[in-house]
Design an enzyme around this catalytic site. Structure first.
Site, mmCIF file in Angstrom:
data_model
loop_
_atom_site.group_PDB
_atom_site.id
_atom_site.type_symbol
_atom_site.label_atom_id
_atom_site.label_comp_id
_atom_site.label_asym_id
_atom_site.label_seq_id
_atom_site.Cartn_x
_atom_site.Cartn_y
_atom_site.Cartn_z
ATOM 1 C CG HIS A 79 60.956 68.244 29.905
ATOM 2 N ND1 HIS A 79 61.284 69.330 30.677
ATOM 3 C CD2 HIS A 79 60.130 67.483 30.649
ATOM 4 C CE1 HIS A 79 60.663 69.219 31.853
ATOM 5 N NE2 HIS A 79 59.956 68.107 31.865
ATOM 6 C CG ASP A 108 88.953 67.278 48.681
ATOM 7 O OD1 ASP A 108 88.069 66.769 47.975
ATOM 8 O OD2 ASP A 108 89.482 68.379 48.418
ATOM 9 C CD1 TRP A 144 61.423 59.546 29.889
ATOM 10 C CD2 TRP A 144 63.438 58.923 30.650
ATOM 11 N NE1 TRP A 144 61.232 58.798 31.014
ATOM 12 C CE2 TRP A 144 62.447 58.402 31.517
ATOM 13 C CE3 TRP A 144 64.772 58.654 30.944
ATOM 14 C CZ2 TRP A 144 62.751 57.625 32.630
ATOM 15 C CZ3 TRP A 144 65.068 57.876 32.059
ATOM 16 C CH2 TRP A 144 64.066 57.373 32.885
ATOM 17 C CB SER A 171 80.040 61.694 34.464
ATOM 18 O OG SER A 171 79.712 62.506 35.547
ATOM 19 C CB SER A 172 76.731 58.358 36.987
ATOM 20 O OG SER A 172 75.905 59.426 36.649
ATOM 21 C CG HIS A 255 61.737 50.915 39.491
ATOM 22 N ND1 HIS A 255 60.605 51.634 39.209
ATOM 23 C CD2 HIS A 255 61.813 50.870 40.840
ATOM 24 C CE1 HIS A 255 60.013 51.988 40.334
ATOM 25 N NE2 HIS A 255 60.720 51.539 41.335
ATOM 26 C CD GLU A 257 68.531 57.532 36.740
ATOM 27 O OE1 GLU A 257 69.533 56.833 36.992
ATOM 28 O OE2 GLU A 257 68.553 58.766 36.643
ATOM 29 C CE1 TYR A 259 61.872 53.940 45.159
ATOM 30 C CE2 TYR A 259 62.324 52.394 43.397
ATOM 31 C CZ TYR A 259 61.444 52.955 44.293
ATOM 32 O OH TYR A 259 60.150 52.553 44.312
ATOM 33 C CB SER A 270 66.811 62.390 56.971
ATOM 34 O OG SER A 270 65.881 61.559 56.327
ATOM 35 C CG HIS A 304 56.370 48.749 38.354
ATOM 36 N ND1 HIS A 304 56.840 48.761 39.640
ATOM 37 C CD2 HIS A 304 56.879 49.859 37.798
ATOM 38 C CE1 HIS A 304 57.594 49.824 39.835
ATOM 39 N NE2 HIS A 304 57.637 50.497 38.727
ATOM 40 C CG HIS A 305 58.601 51.198 34.730
ATOM 41 N ND1 HIS A 305 58.351 52.524 35.000
ATOM 42 C CD2 HIS A 305 59.347 50.756 35.768
ATOM 43 C CE1 HIS A 305 58.931 52.862 36.137
ATOM 44 N NE2 HIS A 305 59.543 51.805 36.627
ATOM 45 C CB THR A 330 57.904 54.359 50.638
ATOM 46 O OG1 THR A 330 58.634 53.564 49.712
ATOM 47 C CG2 THR A 330 57.942 55.799 50.199
ATOM 48 C CE LYS A 333 64.217 56.163 53.435
ATOM 49 N NZ LYS A 333 65.030 56.950 54.330
ATOM 50 N NE ARG A 452 54.596 59.432 29.305
ATOM 51 C CZ ARG A 452 55.662 58.807 29.841
ATOM 52 N NH1 ARG A 452 55.589 57.552 30.216
ATOM 53 N NH2 ARG A 452 56.798 59.451 30.007
#
Lengths: 530, 379
Positions: A79, A108, A144, A171-172, A255, A257, A259, A270, A304-305, A330, A333, A452
């Site tokens: 998932h 293009d 994951w 690809s990215s 991390h 990722e 963002y 925006s 921090h993870h 943040t 924003k 979890r």
């Protein structure tokens, strides 16, 4: 120069492409490729959603009723992987393909064939992930985050996931090169970087993040692969390695990722809010600087993870301070969006509903993020349902709501048809209500001590798990409305014809200079921006 | 009509039961019983309070704007798009709020990292899927125990009603005295686990090949329950942690009792056992350790865990089986499951469990009886 453009002018109004399936396989057109990305993402969203329903079915009641624990772990793992790499990221690349050239007045993307290849890598990667459910031992169940050394115990499904991640990473990276080149080199005359709409801006920054961190992920999973099969000991203490090193490398990717998955969403919001407040975006330049600051800070907060791996106090304090610092840009924003709404002349068509919903729920996810950033509090909440609630508030209510808002906003442009406003509003309100029924109680579950990634839980967690499961089924079913709305605008060709600019307050190039739907090749002659 | 009203009554009583269930559900961190846990509890409330105030402030503005600045009420847009003063203010003010959060948090971080001067040091080792404890220093030095989930599988699969401490109960609690500084050294035997007792404010990853530490000083006697908090494979949700905090007198008595058991275990290992004795002991040992993978039926799980029924290893030479159980076996590309080494179990338990597998489920191995001495010799 102008003579050349004129000679080709009458040709380019017509689409030149092969018929049938070959159009999609061989296309180098940014609009076609954007469409492919978006349909791919929608399909993966359905697959990932079905897995989520499987998770919530097992957690509906205490005890093991539906799956065995090892398959449950495969469900949570896949998932996560499918939603992150299959649904959210490709959706934003789809937006970039459609919108970046039109918003900066380019004909293009810079590299057409590369663009084709970046998309067509994805279905292969996705197939590997899905096939992995059917190999001996099933898909990977290591989460994951793929923490070593649990990954070493997994079956061949793990190898398929590793290859899928390699391909998706490639690809990215290719897509990011394309986006950066397009934005830096192909803006219409007069469009300086600081006149560029915020959506291309956020994507420019995101693309740099992707190029910086996708190779890091590729490195981490390659080391996992060689630890599994070729006798290396990168993450094995017995051979001189360190399992925690995997986590450092993974989160150095992971991390930024986070963002990568939210910054383009900021860009979409925006675009929507000024259009429906009929008033320019407040604090444009501070928005750009805030986005860049978030991106830079995102490289300095990864640990921090990992607040519970046992870091020295100095390490904990550094990562705690850096993390709470992200609240400043943040906050800027959110304040800017509110100031854009303030004294506006607002209407609340579906895209605006999603944008307001986004601010509301994303801010809640921001608050729980701040609470989790405080290391002593994180000690209690790490790896609990509180974290599950937190990242679904920022990823579902953040990224996904922004994607929905963007799809409703630009569907009239892309398809030339207005979407069904009534169904769109139903989709929003049902999603918003069921989302909160699903994920708000998870804060309580986490505080009360539910870890979890467990297939079964003790009895004091029973009530809120039932509430969350009911919410999840409701949320899942509500998404069918979305697919119906999109089908009506596209395949079924129902709904009123959309004018060139159906939104009173929208003022970017795709609305002001192009009909709906835009011609197959747009801006062959670049518009001039004052 | 009557069926209808019965349905309504049933639904109403279900709703009432559900509501009282929610009232009983916990909405905050559990009541703290250590100084650190109390600091964390207060810190969380402080954070929640600050966030709630900001939340109300920000969203009052947003909802007022949504209410008042609508086109449908005839509001005309005012075309401003910049205000340097405001922008500087809303960058600087949050910065100071954050410093206000970081200050108390820093003090707690420094306190919780200070694990010096412990009264008792205990090593906790995470295994798939149980915890092992070794008392290394202080009162109780030399004791060891393994702590397995005590909830029977019948409760998990709904064949029996679930007990009060469903999934949060173990066969042997970790016992510590009240009011003493306990230092826990954490490591793991296979993959990463995490030792977490919410009431103590302790969560620390247990990492194979490395030793990390954590500490607590429980101020109240009682039984405190926690769980493994790092995904560690299929039974991650089935390896709880139960800590029993007792008075110093009770603790001394418990230590004496354990020491006596230890002595009799040494005796056990020296004597010759009969088949019947081994089978009885082996059934228990099998249930505590082997059942998680090989299942009660001995049939394992296809494609994941091998069956012991008619297995070549179980029916083959006993020395080979002893070696396999002691040292484990790595998975291969096609056989993904891995037999973890079980050397932490006592000679008697290993001998008994092996004897049990060689003589149950229709298995009839040639030399069916394995003595503790055989295991000792193979170590």
């Amino acid at each position: 120069m102008s003579a050349v453009t004129d000679r080709h002018g009458h040709h380019d109004d017509h689409a030149h492409y092969q018929g049938g399936i070959m159009r999609w396989i061989t296309t180098t057109n940014h609009k076609d490729i954007g469409t492919l990305y978006l349909w791919f993402s929608g399909t993966m969203f359905l697959v990932g959603g079905i897995l989520a329903m499987g998770i919530r079915a097992e957690l509906f009641m205490p005890g093991l009723q539906v799956w065995n624990p090892e398959f449950f772990n495969q469900l949570t793992t896949m998932h996560g992987l499918i939603m992150v790499f299959g649904a959210i990221m490709p959706a934003f690349v789809g937006f970039a393909n459609w919108q970046v050239p039109m918003m900066i007045g380019a004909p293009d993307m810079a590299f057409g064939r590369l663009n084709n290849w970046s998309f067509w890598l994805l279905p292969f990667a996705a197939s590997l992930l899905i096939i992995s459910f059917f190999v001996p031992g099933g898909a990977t169940g290591a989460g994951w985050t793929l923490y070593a050394p649990l990954t070493v115990q997994m079956g061949p499904g793990m190898d398929l996931a590793i290859f899928a991640l390699h391909i998706m990473g490639a690809s990215s990276i290719l897509g990011s090169i394309n986006i950066i080149t397009t934005i830096l080199n192909m803006r219409a005359p007069g469009m300086t970087l600081m006149k560029m709409p915020l959506f291309p801006w956020t994507w420019l920054i995101t693309a740099y993040l992707l190029i910086a961190v996708m190779p890091v992920l590729a490195g981490a999973v390659t080391m996992t692969l060689t630890d599994r099969h070729f006798g290396t000991s990168f993450f094995n203490a017995a051979g001189g390695g360190d399992p925690v090193m995997f986590q450092h490398i993974f989160w150095f990717f992971g991390h930024p990722e986070v963002y990568i998955m939210i910054l383009p969403g900021f860009g979409i919001i925006s675009a929507i809010i000024p259009a429906f407040a009929r008033k320019p975006l407040f604090g444009y330049s501070s928005m750009v600087y805030a986005t860049a600051s978030i991106a830079i800070l995102s490289f300095m907060v990864w640990a921090h993870h990992m607040f519970t791996v046992g870091m020295p106090a100095a390490g904990i304090l550094f990562f705690m301070y850096a993390t709470i610092l992200i609240a400043v840009p943040t906050g800027v924003k959110v304040f800017n969006w509110l100031a854009t709404m303030w004294q506006g002349s607002m209407t609340f068509e579906t895209p605006m509903l999603w944008a307001c919903g986004f601010i509301f729920v994303f801010t809640m996810g921001g608050f729980t993020g701040l609470i989790l950033a405080i290391q002593p509090v994180d000690i209690q909440l790490q790896d609990t349902y509180y974290v599950v609630a937190h990242f679904h508030y920022v990823l579902v209510a953040g990224s996904l709501f922004a994607i929905f808002g963007g799809v409703y906003f630009w569907l009239p442009k892309w398809t030339g048809r207005m979407y069904d406003e009534t169904l769109g509003k139903w989709h929003f309100w049902l999603s918003m209500i069921f989302f909160n029924i699903t994920f708000f109680p998870m804060h309580f579950l986490g505080l009360a001590g539910m870890p979890r990634r467990i297939a079964d839980y003790s009895l004091q967690f029973a009530d809120y798990n039932m509430v969350a499961s009911i919410g999840a089924f409701g949320f899942g079913l509500s998404q069918l409305i979305f697919f119906w709305v999109v089908l009506k605008c596209t395949v079924l060709a129902q709904g009123a014809k959309a004018p060139g600019n159906p939104w009173e307050g929208a003022d970017t190039l795709e609305w002001t200079h192009l009909p709906s739907p835009p011609p197959y090749h747009s801006f062959e002659t670049p518009p001039t921006v004052r | 009509m009557r069926a209808m009203s019965r349905l309504v009554t049933a639904a109403a009583s279900a709703a009432v039961a559900f509501h009282s269930g929610l009232a009983a559900a916990q909405h905050n961190l559990p009541p703290p019983v250590t100084p650190i846990a109390r600091e964390i509890y207060d810190l969380h409330l402080l954070m929640l309070g600050i966030c709630a105030v900001i939340f109300v402030g920000v969203f009052s503005v947003m909802f007022y704007s949504i209410y008042a600045h609508r086109k449908s009420v005839g509001h005309k847009a005012v075309q401003f798009h910049e205000n340097t003063t405001v922008e500087i203010v809303w960058t600087i003010v949050p910065f100071f709020i954050l410093i206000g959060m970081a200050w108390p948090a820093t003090k707690t971080v420094l306190a919780l990292k200070d694990s010096s001067n412990p009264d008792i040091t205990i090593k906790a080792t995470g295994y798939q899927w149980k915890w092992g404890y070794d008392y290394l220093k202080g009162e109780g030095e030399g004791l060891s125990l393994l702590s397995n989930l005590a909830t029977p599988a019948d409760q998990v699969y709904g064949r029996q009603p679930k007990g009060e401490h469903y999934l949060l109960e173990v066969d042997q609690n970790l016992v510590v005295p009240v009011g003493k500084r306990i230092r826990i050294l954490l490591t793991a035997g296979d993959v990463i686990h995490a030792w977490w007792v919410p009431a103590f404010g302790v969560k620390q990853d247990a990492i194979p090949g490395f030793v990390r530490d954590a500490w607590f000083k429980a101020e109240k006697e009682g039984i405190y329950r926690g769980q493994c908090a790092e995904l560690c494979g299929k039974d991650h949700g089935f390896m709880p942690i139960v800590v029993e905090v007792v008075s110093p007198e009770k603790y001394a008595a418990w230590v004496a009792g354990q020491k006596k058991k230890l002595a009799s275990a040494t005796e056990d290992a020296a004597k010759q056992w009969t088949l019947a004795e081994l089978m009885a002991r082996g059934e228990k040992a099998y249930r505590d350790t082997c059942i998680a993978c090989h299942q009660a039926s001995g049939a394992g799980i296809p494609n994941a865990f091998p069956s012991l029924v008619g297995s070549k290893v179980v029916l083959g030479s006993k020395d080979e089986q002893i070696k396999l159980v002691l040292h484990g076996r790595k998975g291969t590309f096609t056989k993904t499951s891995e037999m973890p080494p079980q050397a932490t179990l006592s000679d008697t338990d290993i001998a008994a469990a092996i004897t049990y597998t060689r003589n149950t489920w229709g298995n009839k191995a040639k030399d069916g009886v394995v003595q503790p001495a055989d295991v000792k010799a193979a170590r």
